[in-house]
Design a protein around this motif. Sequence first.
Motif, PDB file in Angstrom:
ATOM      1  N   THR A  93       0.836  -1.200   0.000  1.00 24.31           N
ATOM      2  CA  THR A  93       0.000   0.000   0.000  1.00 24.31           C
ATOM      3  C   THR A  93       0.873   1.253   0.000  1.00 24.31           C
ATOM      4  N   LEU A  94       1.956   1.235   0.752  1.00 26.06           N
ATOM      5  CA  LEU A  94       2.865   2.377   0.796  1.00 26.06           C
ATOM      6  C   LEU A  94       3.518   2.596  -0.568  1.00 26.06           C
ATOM      7  N   ALA A  95       3.925   1.512  -1.218  1.00 24.48           N
ATOM      8  CA  ALA A  95       4.541   1.639  -2.541  1.00 24.48           C
ATOM      9  C   ALA A  95       3.551   2.254  -3.534  1.00 24.48           C
ATOM     10  N   GLU A  96       2.308   1.867  -3.461  1.00 25.80           N
ATOM     11  CA  GLU A  96       1.287   2.427  -4.353  1.00 25.80           C
ATOM     12  C   GLU A  96       1.098   3.918  -4.087  1.00 25.80           C
ATOM     13  N   LEU A  97       1.078   4.311  -2.832  1.00 25.45           N
ATOM     14  CA  LEU A  97       0.900   5.721  -2.488  1.00 25.45           C
ATOM     15  C   LEU A  97       2.096   6.559  -2.954  1.00 25.45           C
ATOM     16  N   SER A 130      -2.483  20.553  -4.839  1.00 20.29           N
ATOM     17  CA  SER A 130      -3.300  20.008  -3.756  1.00 20.29           C
ATOM     18  C   SER A 130      -3.221  18.489  -3.732  1.00 20.29           C
ATOM     19  N   GLU A 131      -3.241  17.878  -4.905  1.00 21.41           N
ATOM     20  CA  GLU A 131      -3.142  16.421  -4.976  1.00 21.41           C
ATOM     21  C   GLU A 131      -1.791  15.926  -4.482  1.00 21.41           C
ATOM     22  N   VAL A 132      -0.732  16.689  -4.775  1.00 22.94           N
ATOM     23  CA  VAL A 132       0.596  16.313  -4.263  1.00 22.94           C
ATOM     24  C   VAL A 132       0.616  16.374  -2.738  1.00 22.94           C
ATOM     25  N   ALA A 137       0.635  13.442   2.466  1.00 23.42           N
ATOM     26  CA  ALA A 137       0.027  13.134   3.760  1.00 23.42           C
ATOM     27  C   ALA A 137      -0.299  11.643   3.868  1.00 23.42           C
ATOM     28  N   LEU A 138      -0.789  11.058   2.779  1.00 21.23           N
ATOM     29  CA  LEU A 138      -1.103   9.625   2.793  1.00 21.23           C
ATOM     30  C   LEU A 138       0.152   8.774   2.947  1.00 21.23           C
ATOM     31  N   GLN A 142       0.845   6.290   6.111  1.00 25.43           N
ATOM     32  CA  GLN A 142       1.104   4.858   5.923  1.00 25.43           C
ATOM     33  C   GLN A 142       2.476   4.473   6.461  1.00 25.43           C
ATOM     34  N   THR A 143       3.461   5.380   6.297  1.00 25.34           N
ATOM     35  CA  THR A 143       4.804   5.125   6.840  1.00 25.34           C
ATOM     36  C   THR A 143       4.745   4.998   8.360  1.00 25.34           C
TER      37      THR A 143
END
Length: 332
Positions: A93-97, A130-132, A137-138, A142-143
């Motif tokens: 999940t972290l790699a995807e984010l 904003s998306e960056v 933050a995500l 997750q980290t």
Amino acid sequence: MKVVRTLLFLAALAGAGAAYWSFSRPAAVATVTPKRGDAAEIVYATGVVEPRTWAKVTPLLRERIVELCDCEGAKVERGKQLARLDSAQAEATLAELKARQKLATAEIERLSVLIERNATSQQALDRARSEVGQSAALVAGQTARLENYVLRAPMSGVVLRQDGEVGEIAEPGTVLFWIGEPRPLRVVADVNEEDIPQVKAGQKVLVKADAFPGRTLEATVDSITPKGDPVAKTYRVYLALPDETPVLIGMTVELNIVARVSRNARLLPTNALQGDAVFVVEGDVARRRELKIGIRGTSEVEILSGLPEDGRVVAPYPERLTDGARVRAAGG
């Protein structure tokens, strides 16, 4: 015939005399006099031995254990890794984010070039920025969550106990490690709410453990939790143990908290009383007297007033004796 009637009359008269003598004879009683000694008011409780400084290590996630230290009984420093849970899915999940964050960053660079050429709007660039920010933050969240897959020592100390095996599923709240200092020790006890007013910090406590039969150990009341348990109707009391106490962590013990001691008190056996009343022998008559009682023990009670120093008290308490009945000392 007259002789027979005379003999029958004399026999009946003798029987009546014997019955009268039997019923009018003073009752035989045993007596005791007050003795001097120390009386102690005791509060009974049970408790468990634990270190004064310790902590439990529990997982926050339900996941399989993939690594586990073999460190039971060993000294560890704060922050040392004790166990690791399976984090493959969380790492994916972290790699995807991170990939999404990288893509959003590239989009900002592309839009920045286009806006210099007036080929796009400022609103599109702001949306990309904003998306960056959201992606960053995500990734950070997750980290941080990945740290929950690693169990670390919350303090420096000895691993007192270690549970679980590699391959098992760790449940949230299940204690896998107990870490603390083996000394000093203390006892955590639960005292009934009706007894807690008598318990104060600094009181002496007599400790008995099944592991040390016939041996009485000592402790001291250290502190009392201000709020009690309304369901169990108990208060938690902490007792300090001397360093040389031989008990071990996790042992259950019986406690006699010495709430009060009366020195050189006048004592009577408990079986001489019914409530606060006794029968006192005055001459050849038994008189029922109400006494003022102090400390009540299992075998003796403290007499505060109501009984002369040399008063003779009937013991055990005579259930069938009436106030004013004639009595005589047993064997007299």
